[in-house]
Write a protein that holds these residues in place. Structure first.
Motif, PDB file in Angstrom:
ATOM      1  N   MET A   1      -2.335  -1.943 -16.071  1.00  0.00           N
ATOM      2  CA  MET A   1      -3.111  -1.204 -15.070  1.00  0.00           C
ATOM      3  C   MET A   1      -2.643  -1.565 -13.661  1.00  0.00           C
ATOM      4  O   MET A   1      -2.593  -0.723 -12.785  1.00  0.00           O
ATOM      5  CB  MET A   1      -4.602  -1.505 -15.225  1.00  0.00           C
ATOM      6  CG  MET A   1      -5.219  -1.005 -16.510  1.00  0.00           C
ATOM      7  SD  MET A   1      -4.756   0.691 -16.950  1.00  0.00           S
ATOM      8  CE  MET A   1      -5.268   1.563 -15.473  1.00  0.00           C
ATOM      9  N   HIS A   2      -2.303  -2.835 -13.458  1.00  0.00           N
ATOM     10  CA  HIS A   2      -1.795  -3.245 -12.144  1.00  0.00           C
ATOM     11  C   HIS A   2      -0.488  -2.504 -11.834  1.00  0.00           C
ATOM     12  O   HIS A   2      -0.259  -2.054 -10.717  1.00  0.00           O
ATOM     13  CB  HIS A   2      -1.581  -4.756 -12.119  1.00  0.00           C
ATOM     14  CG  HIS A   2      -1.359  -5.315 -10.743  1.00  0.00           C
ATOM     15  ND1 HIS A   2      -0.937  -6.596 -10.523  1.00  0.00           N
ATOM     16  CD2 HIS A   2      -1.484  -4.759  -9.516  1.00  0.00           C
ATOM     17  CE1 HIS A   2      -0.809  -6.799  -9.223  1.00  0.00           C
ATOM     18  NE2 HIS A   2      -1.136  -5.702  -8.582  1.00  0.00           N
TER      19      HIS A   2
ATOM     20  N   GLU B   1      -0.970   7.623  -9.804  1.00  0.00           N
ATOM     21  CA  GLU B   1      -1.841   8.723  -9.367  1.00  0.00           C
ATOM     22  C   GLU B   1      -1.056   9.744  -8.550  1.00  0.00           C
ATOM     23  O   GLU B   1      -1.196  10.947  -8.742  1.00  0.00           O
ATOM     24  CB  GLU B   1      -3.004   8.180  -8.534  1.00  0.00           C
ATOM     25  CG  GLU B   1      -3.975   9.280  -8.116  1.00  0.00           C
ATOM     26  CD  GLU B   1      -4.952   8.832  -7.044  1.00  0.00           C
ATOM     27  OE1 GLU B   1      -6.140   9.103  -7.203  1.00  0.00           O
ATOM     28  OE2 GLU B   1      -4.532   8.219  -6.033  1.00  0.00           O
ATOM     29  N   ARG B   2      -0.232   9.276  -7.655  1.00  0.00           N
ATOM     30  CA  ARG B   2       0.497  10.186  -6.761  1.00  0.00           C
ATOM     31  C   ARG B   2       1.947  10.395  -7.160  1.00  0.00           C
ATOM     32  O   ARG B   2       2.594  11.315  -6.644  1.00  0.00           O
ATOM     33  CB  ARG B   2       0.420   9.666  -5.327  1.00  0.00           C
ATOM     34  CG  ARG B   2      -1.001   9.732  -4.806  1.00  0.00           C
ATOM     35  CD  ARG B   2      -1.091   9.504  -3.333  1.00  0.00           C
ATOM     36  NE  ARG B   2      -2.483   9.569  -2.932  1.00  0.00           N
ATOM     37  CZ  ARG B   2      -2.943   9.183  -1.767  1.00  0.00           C
ATOM     38  NH1 ARG B   2      -2.120   8.692  -0.875  1.00  0.00           N
ATOM     39  NH2 ARG B   2      -4.227   9.291  -1.485  1.00  0.00           N
TER      40      ARG B   2
ATOM     41  N   ASP C   1       2.204   3.537  -8.518  1.00  0.00           N
ATOM     42  CA  ASP C   1       1.324   4.549  -7.925  1.00  0.00           C
ATOM     43  C   ASP C   1       1.298   5.818  -8.790  1.00  0.00           C
ATOM     44  O   ASP C   1       1.637   6.916  -8.347  1.00  0.00           O
ATOM     45  CB  ASP C   1       1.760   4.889  -6.492  1.00  0.00           C
ATOM     46  CG  ASP C   1       0.650   5.631  -5.738  1.00  0.00           C
ATOM     47  OD1 ASP C   1      -0.431   5.856  -6.317  1.00  0.00           O
ATOM     48  OD2 ASP C   1       0.884   5.992  -4.560  1.00  0.00           O
TER      49      ASP C   1
ATOM     50  N   ASN D   1      -4.275  -5.607 -18.569  1.00  0.00           N
ATOM     51  CA  ASN D   1      -4.537  -5.803 -17.141  1.00  0.00           C
ATOM     52  C   ASN D   1      -3.265  -5.650 -16.320  1.00  0.00           C
ATOM     53  O   ASN D   1      -3.273  -5.027 -15.254  1.00  0.00           O
ATOM     54  CB  ASN D   1      -5.141  -7.187 -16.887  1.00  0.00           C
ATOM     55  CG  ASN D   1      -6.557  -7.281 -17.387  1.00  0.00           C
ATOM     56  OD1 ASN D   1      -7.305  -6.305 -17.333  1.00  0.00           O
ATOM     57  ND2 ASN D   1      -6.917  -8.431 -17.906  1.00  0.00           N
TER      58      ASN D   1
ATOM     59  N   SER E   1      -1.032   0.936 -10.413  1.00  0.00           N
ATOM     60  CA  SER E   1      -1.768   1.024  -9.145  1.00  0.00           C
ATOM     61  C   SER E   1      -0.815   1.316  -7.981  1.00  0.00           C
ATOM     62  O   SER E   1       0.410   1.233  -8.127  1.00  0.00           O
ATOM     63  CB  SER E   1      -2.515  -0.288  -8.893  1.00  0.00           C
ATOM     64  OG  SER E   1      -1.592  -1.292  -8.498  1.00  0.00           O
ATOM     65  N   PRO E   2      -1.369   1.664  -6.809  1.00  0.00           N
ATOM     66  CA  PRO E   2      -0.509   1.959  -5.654  1.00  0.00           C
ATOM     67  C   PRO E   2       0.444   0.821  -5.299  1.00  0.00           C
ATOM     68  O   PRO E   2       1.498   1.057  -4.720  1.00  0.00           O
ATOM     69  CB  PRO E   2      -1.525   2.196  -4.533  1.00  0.00           C
ATOM     70  CG  PRO E   2      -2.745   2.700  -5.233  1.00  0.00           C
ATOM     71  CD  PRO E   2      -2.796   1.927  -6.528  1.00  0.00           C
ATOM     72  N   GLU E   3       0.086  -0.399  -5.672  1.00  0.00           N
ATOM     73  CA  GLU E   3       0.942  -1.540  -5.330  1.00  0.00           C
ATOM     74  C   GLU E   3       2.272  -1.506  -6.087  1.00  0.00           C
ATOM     75  O   GLU E   3       3.272  -2.058  -5.625  1.00  0.00           O
ATOM     76  CB  GLU E   3       0.189  -2.831  -5.641  1.00  0.00           C
ATOM     77  CG  GLU E   3       0.818  -4.056  -5.064  1.00  0.00           C
ATOM     78  CD  GLU E   3      -0.165  -5.211  -4.981  1.00  0.00           C
ATOM     79  OE1 GLU E   3      -0.219  -5.826  -3.924  1.00  0.00           O
ATOM     80  OE2 GLU E   3      -0.886  -5.480  -5.962  1.00  0.00           O
TER      81      GLU E   3
ATOM     82  N   LEU F   1       4.562 -12.512  -4.766  1.00  0.00           N
ATOM     83  CA  LEU F   1       3.711 -13.644  -4.412  1.00  0.00           C
ATOM     84  C   LEU F   1       4.613 -14.868  -4.316  1.00  0.00           C
ATOM     85  O   LEU F   1       5.524 -15.029  -5.132  1.00  0.00           O
ATOM     86  CB  LEU F   1       2.656 -13.906  -5.491  1.00  0.00           C
ATOM     87  CG  LEU F   1       1.356 -13.105  -5.447  1.00  0.00           C
ATOM     88  CD1 LEU F   1       0.449 -13.554  -6.588  1.00  0.00           C
ATOM     89  CD2 LEU F   1       0.632 -13.262  -4.121  1.00  0.00           C
TER      90      LEU F   1
END
Lengths: 179, 183
Positions: free
Chosen positions: B75-76, B86-87, B84, B72, B79-81, B158
């Protein structure tokens, strides 16, 4: 191009659903929120509950999503959070992964659901979505719409336009062209 | 890739390719009350040194190759956060100059993470070539630096209950590389 509008309010005359109808995009309003069961990992196996399968398909098939959230006790309504939890799984194949999303909100109070919006952005980003940097908070919602549900405030209309433009700029096709 | 010619101690000539089986790029960052570590592998790259001393060093790893102990979290991080992937699928480094002094080496260059390129200075050690068990010439190169992750657009945080951020901005990057000479 399909842009989904998801209202976090279940109420028939919801101000957030009304707000979505004022977004200057050709939104497809998704109305299946009430049917989503509580997230239970034991139920998150194939075949998933049909309402969840429909929601995941709708989100996966959308190019982008506009979320409009009310604010309950300074946060996101439980049913909307629950839906995002379903949309965050399975990891690596989640419907929300890399999905461009924007969050807006309306409330009857003065602050336009800004705390709920902030929390929803955090939740969506953690779920893997591409959360764009835009905010529209419609406070005192009962005074902001006319009898037909049209937004009265020109400044808020401009903010909605900016949010829509920011979202469109994040669509993969636009990014590819820009590159 | 840039060409560099400044060295105090000569680098071994030849084209040296990263051995992906034994090489790794790692990161370490203060998280809450301890140090959290992860890595990227496989890493690919080449050190090329000509007879006249002209040198090139560049390498990369796929963002999706990030290794942490929890799926998990992994995968985080994609992510874009965070990265990223994907890009911005590649994490890349290219040297702009290298100075070797005995076993010590300092490499200035450009690091690209999340599509953002920033100058960095790496420091570490280099070992002279040995012949490995398979008859290949092999060198070892260890480098490290500290970068501010927010300069690469990795801004997640956070607050802890005490109000302090859970994750530090400074991240230590390490590259432990084995390089094998091209025949």
């Amino acid at each position: 191009m399909t842009i989904l509008g998801i209202s976090g309010s279940l109420r028939h005359d919801s101000y957030n659903t009304m707000l979505l109808r004022n977004v200057p995009l050709d939104l497809e309003l998704w109305d299946g929120l009430k049917e989503i069961p509580p997230y239970d990992e034991d139920d998150d196996v194939e075949p998933v509950p049909s309402a969840v399968a429909r929601m995941r398909a709708a989100v996966a098939g959308a190019d982008a999503i506009v979320f409009a959230t009310p604010e309950y006790n300074a946060s996101v309504p439980g049913q909307l959070k629950n839906a995002v939890d379903w949309l965050s799984r399975p990891r690596g194949e989640a419907a929300l992964l890399n999905k461009p999303v924007v969050v807006i909100g309306a409330s009857t109070g003065a602050f336009g659901a800004v705390w709920a919006q902030s929390e929803l952005r955090k939740v969506l980003a953690t779920a893997g979505a591409r959360v764009v940097d835009a905010e529209v908070g419609v406070g005192h919602a009962p005074e902001r719409f006319d009898a037909d549900g049209e937004l009265l405030d020109e400044n808020l209309k401009e903010q909605l336009q900016e949010a829509a433009d920011t979202l469109l700029a994040e669509l993969p096709a636009r990014v590819a062209i820009a590159a | 890739m840039n060409t560099i010619s400044v060295t105090r101690t000569a680098l071994p000539t030849g084209t040296w390719n990263i051995d992906p089986v034994h090489s790794q790029v790692g990161f370490a960052v203060e998280y809450m009350i301890g140090t959290f570590r992860g890595s990227f592998s496989p890493v690919e790259g080449t050190l090329a040194v000509t007879e006249d001393g002209a040198t090139k060093l560049a390498g990369s790893a796929d963002a999706t190759s990030v290794k942490v102990q929890d799926e998990n979290l992994g995968m985080h991080l994609l992510s874009p956060e965070f990265f990223d992937a994907e890009r911005a699928p590649k994490i890349a480094f290219s040297a702009t100059d290298i100075v070797r002094d005995g076993d010590h080496i300092v490499v200035n260059g450009e690091l690209t993470i999340k599509g953002i390129t920033q100058p960095v200075t790496l420091a570490g050690t280099i070992a002279d070539p040995i012949e490995d068990a398979y008859g290949n010439d092999r060198i070892g190169l260890s480098l490290e630096t500290v970068v501010d992750r927010t300069k690469f657009g990795l801004n997640w945080n956070l607050p802890l209950p005490n109000g302090k951020p859970a994750l530090a901005n400074d991240v230590k990057l390490t590259a432990d590389l084995y390089l094998v000479k091209e025949a």
